[in-house]
Design an enzyme around this catalytic site. Structure first.
Site, PDB file in Angstrom:
ATOM      1  N   CYS A 142      -6.136   0.077   6.985  1.00  0.00           N
ATOM      2  CA  CYS A 142      -5.852   0.648   5.656  1.00  0.00           C
ATOM      3  C   CYS A 142      -6.971   1.620   5.280  1.00  0.00           C
ATOM      4  O   CYS A 142      -8.140   1.238   5.217  1.00  0.00           O
ATOM      5  CB  CYS A 142      -5.751  -0.479   4.614  1.00  0.00           C
ATOM      6  SG  CYS A 142      -5.422   0.125   2.943  1.00  0.00           S
ATOM      7  N   ARG A 161       2.869   4.960   6.426  1.00  0.00           N
ATOM      8  CA  ARG A 161       3.252   4.245   7.651  1.00  0.00           C
ATOM      9  C   ARG A 161       3.765   2.837   7.374  1.00  0.00           C
ATOM     10  O   ARG A 161       4.096   2.098   8.300  1.00  0.00           O
ATOM     11  CB  ARG A 161       2.038   4.187   8.602  1.00  0.00           C
ATOM     12  CG  ARG A 161       1.534   5.556   9.025  1.00  0.00           C
ATOM     13  CD  ARG A 161       0.162   5.473   9.647  1.00  0.00           C
ATOM     14  NE  ARG A 161      -0.843   5.005   8.687  1.00  0.00           N
ATOM     15  CZ  ARG A 161      -2.130   4.810   8.971  1.00  0.00           C
ATOM     16  NH1 ARG A 161      -2.557   5.032  10.193  1.00  0.00           N
ATOM     17  NH2 ARG A 161      -2.973   4.390   8.042  1.00  0.00           N
ATOM     18  N   HIS A 201      -2.096  -4.077   4.899  1.00  0.00           N
ATOM     19  CA  HIS A 201      -1.956  -3.710   6.317  1.00  0.00           C
ATOM     20  C   HIS A 201      -3.325  -3.444   6.930  1.00  0.00           C
ATOM     21  O   HIS A 201      -4.253  -3.018   6.244  1.00  0.00           O
ATOM     22  CB  HIS A 201      -1.045  -2.492   6.468  1.00  0.00           C
ATOM     23  CG  HIS A 201      -1.605  -1.219   5.877  1.00  0.00           C
ATOM     24  ND1 HIS A 201      -2.142  -0.213   6.646  1.00  0.00           N
ATOM     25  CD2 HIS A 201      -1.735  -0.808   4.594  1.00  0.00           C
ATOM     26  CE1 HIS A 201      -2.556   0.765   5.859  1.00  0.00           C
ATOM     27  NE2 HIS A 201      -2.326   0.426   4.610  1.00  0.00           N
ATOM     28  N   CYS A 261       0.845  -1.197   0.000  1.00  0.00           N
ATOM     29  CA  CYS A 261       0.000   0.000   0.000  1.00  0.00           C
ATOM     30  C   CYS A 261       0.881   1.247   0.000  1.00  0.00           C
ATOM     31  O   CYS A 261       1.998   1.239   0.522  1.00  0.00           O
ATOM     32  CB  CYS A 261      -0.909   0.005   1.226  1.00  0.00           C
ATOM     33  SG  CYS A 261      -2.092   1.382   1.234  1.00  0.00           S
TER      34      CYS A 261
HETATM   35 CO    CO Z   1      -3.389   1.191   3.051  1.00  0.00          CO
END
Ligand code: CO
Length: 208
Positions: A101, A46, A98, A42
């Site tokens: 998201c 982070r 993750h 993604c």
């Molecule tokens: Co994401």
């Protein structure tokens, strides 16, 4: 006046640090890259791919987009996979989603988010197809986590169906596709235990 000068300063510090640790670091990287892994993750700031698996430049080939999607008409992602498999000969492709998201959350909201809703339609399709299981989860945050996992599962299958991966398997090139999920809350990765290394394993996973 130079803008974002603090970033250039940090860059100089970083490059100096690398050179101090290994005087030939950049010289070696200029000559070649030979990563063993392609990371499809993604875009979320982070989830910095190299950092969370502790790999330096040169060891991880990376493709990132919103919600880590692998769409058969996305020439950007497909070209990355082709280059990674055919030129770099990576032996592992990791689809890493993750929890928490924003893309997955937005896909499940009824309000409009503009253009990105077209992209996230792929996630809504997955939620629709697997609604029975999702509806059986009473806790909303767990339901979103499960959708994050489902999305990764679907993208592992999608990687396996791409022409470069199909061609690699057909000629016997070693290539394994993995589905991982990253916890923002503790920085840890979890293997979803759905790795596939052949067309037979892809078909078995599709039927499961
Ligand atoms: Co994401």
């Amino acid at each position: 006046m130079k803008t974002l000068s603090h970033l250039f300063e940090q860059n100089r510090n970083w490059a100096d640090g690398r050179r101090q640790a290994d005087a030939t670091f950049f010289k070696k990287l200029t000559r070649q890259q030979a990563p063993e892994y392609l990371w499809i993750g993604c875009s979320d700031s982070r989830v910095p791919a190299n950092e969370i698996v502790g790999l330096p430049p040169g060891e991880l080939f990376v493709h990132r987009n919103v919600a880590n999607l692998v769409i058969q008409s996305d020439i950007n992602c497909l070209s990355t996979i082709q280059y990674a498999v055919e030129a770099l000969k990576v032996t592992h492709i990791i689809v890493c989603g993750h929890y928490d998201c924003g893309g997955i959350q937005a896909a499940m909201e009824t309000c409009s988010h503009g253009l990105v809703d077209n992209w996230l339609g792929h996630v809504r399709d997955i939620a629709r197809r697997r609604r029975t299981e999702l509806d059986s989860i009473p806790d909303e945050s767990r339901r979103l986590e499960r959708l994050c996992e489902m999305n990764i599962e679907e993208q592992v299958l999608n990687v396996g169906r791409t022409t470069p991966v199909q061609a690699a398997w057909a000629r016997g090139q070693p290539l394994m596709v993995h589905g991982w999920v990253y916890h923002l809350t503790n920085g840890l990765l979890m293997d979803l235990s759905m790795s596939i290394a052949s067309d037979e394993e892809l078909r078995a996973l599709e039927d499961s």
